[in-house]
Design an enzyme around this catalytic site. Structure first.
Site, PDB file in Angstrom:
ATOM      1  N   GLY A  14       5.227  76.990  43.702  1.00  0.00           N
ATOM      2  CA  GLY A  14       5.209  77.803  44.786  1.00  0.00           C
ATOM      3  C   GLY A  14       6.471  77.340  45.805  1.00  0.00           C
ATOM      4  O   GLY A  14       6.980  77.943  46.735  1.00  0.00           O
ATOM      5  N   SER A  15       7.779  76.575  44.806  1.00  0.00           N
ATOM      6  CA  SER A  15       8.946  76.974  45.877  1.00  0.00           C
ATOM      7  C   SER A  15       9.461  77.662  46.208  1.00  0.00           C
ATOM      8  O   SER A  15       9.960  77.312  47.260  1.00  0.00           O
ATOM      9  CB  SER A  15       9.429  74.635  44.909  1.00  0.00           C
ATOM     10  OG  SER A  15      10.582  75.199  44.184  1.00  0.00           O
ATOM     11  N   ASN A  16       9.672  78.154  45.262  1.00  0.00           N
ATOM     12  CA  ASN A  16      11.004  79.266  46.296  1.00  0.00           C
ATOM     13  C   ASN A  16       9.593  80.370  46.914  1.00  0.00           C
ATOM     14  O   ASN A  16      10.417  81.006  47.642  1.00  0.00           O
ATOM     15  CB  ASN A  16      10.913  80.359  44.226  1.00  0.00           C
ATOM     16  CG  ASN A  16      12.046  79.949  44.284  1.00  0.00           C
ATOM     17  OD1 ASN A  16      13.011  80.013  43.965  1.00  0.00           O
ATOM     18  ND2 ASN A  16      11.427  78.904  42.176  1.00  0.00           N
ATOM     19  N   MET A  93       4.073  83.393  35.443  1.00  0.00           N
ATOM     20  CA  MET A  93       4.603  83.334  33.823  1.00  0.00           C
ATOM     21  C   MET A  93       4.000  84.399  32.811  1.00  0.00           C
ATOM     22  O   MET A  93       2.532  83.671  33.001  1.00  0.00           O
ATOM     23  CB  MET A  93       4.125  81.313  33.690  1.00  0.00           C
ATOM     24  CG  MET A  93       5.442  80.550  34.262  1.00  0.00           C
ATOM     25  SD  MET A  93       6.580  81.230  34.144  1.00  0.00           S
ATOM     26  CE  MET A  93       6.706  79.745  32.565  1.00  0.00           C
ATOM     27  N   ARG A  94       3.832  84.865  33.936  1.00  0.00           N
ATOM     28  CA  ARG A  94       2.678  86.394  32.894  1.00  0.00           C
ATOM     29  C   ARG A  94       3.876  87.278  32.301  1.00  0.00           C
ATOM     30  O   ARG A  94       4.762  87.727  33.305  1.00  0.00           O
ATOM     31  CB  ARG A  94       1.773  86.377  33.537  1.00  0.00           C
ATOM     32  CG  ARG A  94       0.338  87.365  32.925  1.00  0.00           C
ATOM     33  CD  ARG A  94      -0.740  87.531  33.984  1.00  0.00           C
ATOM     34  NE  ARG A  94      -1.378  88.310  33.866  1.00  0.00           N
ATOM     35  CZ  ARG A  94      -2.263  88.590  32.459  1.00  0.00           C
ATOM     36  NH1 ARG A  94      -2.719  87.586  32.347  1.00  0.00           N
ATOM     37  NH2 ARG A  94      -3.119  89.852  32.323  1.00  0.00           N
ATOM     38  N   HIS A 112      15.125  83.288  36.974  1.00  0.00           N
ATOM     39  CA  HIS A 112      15.261  83.079  35.688  1.00  0.00           C
ATOM     40  C   HIS A 112      16.193  81.321  35.988  1.00  0.00           C
ATOM     41  O   HIS A 112      17.150  81.410  36.174  1.00  0.00           O
ATOM     42  CB  HIS A 112      16.019  83.636  34.798  1.00  0.00           C
ATOM     43  CG  HIS A 112      15.235  82.865  33.309  1.00  0.00           C
ATOM     44  ND1 HIS A 112      13.994  82.537  32.856  1.00  0.00           N
ATOM     45  CD2 HIS A 112      16.053  82.364  32.976  1.00  0.00           C
ATOM     46  CE1 HIS A 112      13.641  82.075  31.790  1.00  0.00           C
ATOM     47  NE2 HIS A 112      15.884  82.854  31.654  1.00  0.00           N
TER      48      HIS A 112
HETATM   49  C1  GRF Z   1      11.373  78.679  39.371  1.00  0.00           C
HETATM   50  O1  GRF Z   1      12.640  77.288  38.153  1.00  0.00           O
HETATM   51  C2  GRF Z   1      11.999  80.112  38.060  1.00  0.00           C
HETATM   52  O2  GRF Z   1      12.960  80.001  37.421  1.00  0.00           O
HETATM   53  C3  GRF Z   1      10.683  79.950  37.013  1.00  0.00           C
HETATM   54  O3  GRF Z   1      10.142  79.491  37.684  1.00  0.00           O
HETATM   55  C4  GRF Z   1       9.861  78.568  38.110  1.00  0.00           C
HETATM   56  C5  GRF Z   1       9.075  78.374  39.453  1.00  0.00           C
HETATM   57  O4  GRF Z   1       9.259  77.585  40.290  1.00  0.00           O
HETATM   58  N1  GRF Z   1      10.910  81.693  37.114  1.00  0.00           N
HETATM   59  P1  GRF Z   1       8.599  77.143  42.018  1.00  0.00           P
HETATM   60  O5  GRF Z   1       6.778  76.983  41.078  1.00  0.00           O
HETATM   61  O6  GRF Z   1       8.850  78.326  42.523  1.00  0.00           O
HETATM   62  O7  GRF Z   1       8.742  76.068  42.195  1.00  0.00           O
END
Ligand code: GRF
Length: 206
Positions: A14-16, A93-94, A112
């Protein structure tokens, strides 16, 4: 429906999601995260969302649903009930069902970890390293039915170093993800866009 209401779907650390919430908190992103949906009980995104006070934080177990379509329909109900304009995939991831994608045309956004169209799929960073590329990066794109193939909203490159392993390269890519994802979400809210063939043309470009 307000243009700044967003739902985030996530499966991982969940870093994003965290940087999106941080940018909102300091007033640099005009979004409001109304919903976070996770398909993994141990997703870090769940605790990040709760800590930030997101109004609706939901874990849905895919095993409780008899099909991909019924799982996605449950997600769609939650998103529609919260009147979210944008659906932000942040490490989700689905694979989404075609029904779900058609229900929200040009409203689902993904990030991505490659310079698309290179290296679609679940191990983009590993595949890039195996291929021996010298430049990698990340792409924010609209979600269409074909995997990782929708029109591109933003893209940033990073160098690949000789010393890189998968983790080192992914970290360098994520540093850039954490800048372009909130920035692109801000732009979606403040500017419209048109799609010509498959090119995105932003209204805010003079
Ligand atoms: C990211 O690298 C994104 O590009 C990919 O999954 C990863 C998610 O990272 N789709 P986070 O869970 O947001 O840290």
């Amino acid at each position: 429906m307000e243009n700044n209401r967003i739902a985030v779907m996530a499966s991982g650390k969940g870093s994003n999601l965290q940087v999106i919430l941080d940018e909102i908190a300091i007033g640099r992103c005009p979004a409001k995260v109304e919903v976070v949906i996770c398909n993994k009980a141990d997703a870090g995104a769940l605790s990040i969302a709760r800590a930030a006070g997101v109004p609706k934080v939901v874990y849905l177990n895919p095993e409780d649903y008899e099909s991909r379509e019924s799982f996605d329909a449950a997600c769609a109900e939650i998103i529609k009930a919260a009147a979210c304009r944008w659906i932000i995939l942040a490490g989700y991831m689905r694979i989404l069902s075609a029904d779900f994608i058609h229900e929200f045309p040009n409203q689902i956004i993904n990030i991505h970890p490659s310079l698309l169209p290179a290296f679609v799929g679940g191990d983009a960073v590993g595949d890039a390293l195996k291929h021996g590329v010298k430049i990698a990066g990340c792409t924010v794109h609209l979600v269409s039915e074909a995997l990782d193939s929708g029109p591109i909203l933003a893209q940033v490159s990073v160098p690949v170093l000789d010393s890189d392993d998968r983790n080192a390269l992914h970290q360098r890519i994520q540093t850039e993800e954490h800048k372009i994802y909130p920035a692109t979400i801000s732009r979606l809210i403040t500017s419209g866009f048109a799609i010509h063939d498959r090119s995105v043309v932003w209204d805010d470009v003079a």
